[in-house]
Design an enzyme around this catalytic site. Structure first.
Site, PDB file in Angstrom:
ATOM      1  N   ASN A 139       0.830  -1.203   0.000  1.00 43.08           N
ATOM      2  CA  ASN A 139       0.000   0.000   0.000  1.00 43.08           C
ATOM      3  C   ASN A 139       0.866   1.257   0.000  1.00 43.08           C
ATOM      4  O   ASN A 139       2.096   1.188   0.064  1.00 43.08           O
ATOM      5  CB  ASN A 139      -0.974  -0.022   1.181  1.00 43.08           C
ATOM      6  CG  ASN A 139      -2.286   0.658   0.840  1.00 43.08           C
ATOM      7  OD1 ASN A 139      -2.371   1.461  -0.079  1.00 43.08           O
ATOM      8  ND2 ASN A 139      -3.309   0.330   1.594  1.00 43.08           N
ATOM      9  N   HIS A 166      23.428   3.029   9.986  1.00 46.08           N
ATOM     10  CA  HIS A 166      24.725   3.694   9.995  1.00 46.08           C
ATOM     11  C   HIS A 166      25.521   3.238  11.206  1.00 46.08           C
ATOM     12  O   HIS A 166      24.962   3.016  12.272  1.00 46.08           O
ATOM     13  CB  HIS A 166      24.556   5.215  10.047  1.00 46.08           C
ATOM     14  CG  HIS A 166      23.996   5.791   8.798  1.00 46.08           C
ATOM     15  ND1 HIS A 166      24.781   6.186   7.755  1.00 46.08           N
ATOM     16  CD2 HIS A 166      22.721   6.009   8.415  1.00 46.08           C
ATOM     17  CE1 HIS A 166      24.013   6.646   6.779  1.00 46.08           C
ATOM     18  NE2 HIS A 166      22.762   6.538   7.158  1.00 46.08           N
ATOM     19  N   ALA A 205      -0.102  -2.839  13.611  1.00 43.87           N
ATOM     20  CA  ALA A 205       0.088  -1.456  13.187  1.00 43.87           C
ATOM     21  C   ALA A 205       1.028  -0.725  14.145  1.00 43.87           C
ATOM     22  O   ALA A 205       0.966  -0.922  15.366  1.00 43.87           O
ATOM     23  CB  ALA A 205      -1.258  -0.746  13.126  1.00 43.87           C
TER      24      ALA A 205
END
Length: 181
Positions: free
Chosen positions: A78, A108, A149
């Site tokens: 999506n 990093h 979520a």
């Protein structure tokens, strides 16, 4: 899985021609209406033979190193997905990725920010990544697993597990026998 280190001070390590190709295609994809018939051709050009049949992706798409992404068949991604793929991202068949998800296979070095640390991310068959979830470098999401979520996944998630939270933790397992494999 072993971490790979990439020094960004050497521009050749960043595949500048490939980066420019991806940036041009991502820009064009992001200016394309999701139901436009030219969208599948643009996605095919971006991912090449690394994407299986019936990839459905709703723009916009963001990220880098799309040539390090492998996508299976019948995958849905999506809008607003971020794929930071320098370390490699594999998305197997039938995976569904909700809006605003972030899949990140590079980081990093905190002592030398010009060095990228790379670990692949694998999302196995028929997994579901919920809206706004973040999958971090080196993580494998198991078959039929569900990521809630806004979860931040820092460790592997087993097959059939439901993982939620920040950091994501397994809260239950789905019943294997209810899936048609």
């Amino acid at each position: 899985m072993e971490e790979i280190r990439l020094d960004t001070k050497n521009p050749e390590n960043l595949e500048p021609e490939e980066g420019a190709r991806c940036a041009r295609l991502v820009h064009e994809i992001n200016q394309t209406f999701p139901l436009d018939p030219k969208l599948p051709a643009l996605l095919s050009e971006l991912f090449g033979s690394n994407a299986g049949e019936n990839l459905r992706l709703n723009p916009p798409l963001f990220g880098a190193a799309f040539n390090h992404v492998r996508i299976g068949r019948d995958v849905f991604i999506n809008s607003n997905c971020l794929l930071m793929a320098r370390g490699g991202i594999t998305i197997e068949d039938g995976v569904m990725i909700a809006a605003n998800a972030q899949i990140i296979s590079n980081n990093h070095d905190p002592y030398d920010l010009s060095v990228l640390t790379l670990k692949p991310v694998v999302i196995k068959k028929d997994a579901w990544v919920g809206a706004g979830a973040t999958i971090l470098p080196g993580v494998t999401i198991g078959k039929h697993a569900v990521i809630g979520a806004a979860s931040v996944v820092t460790h592997d998630v087993p097959d059939y597990a439901v993982a939620v939270g920040n950091p994501a933790r397994v809260v239950k397992f789905l019943e294997k026998e209810k899936f048609k494999d």
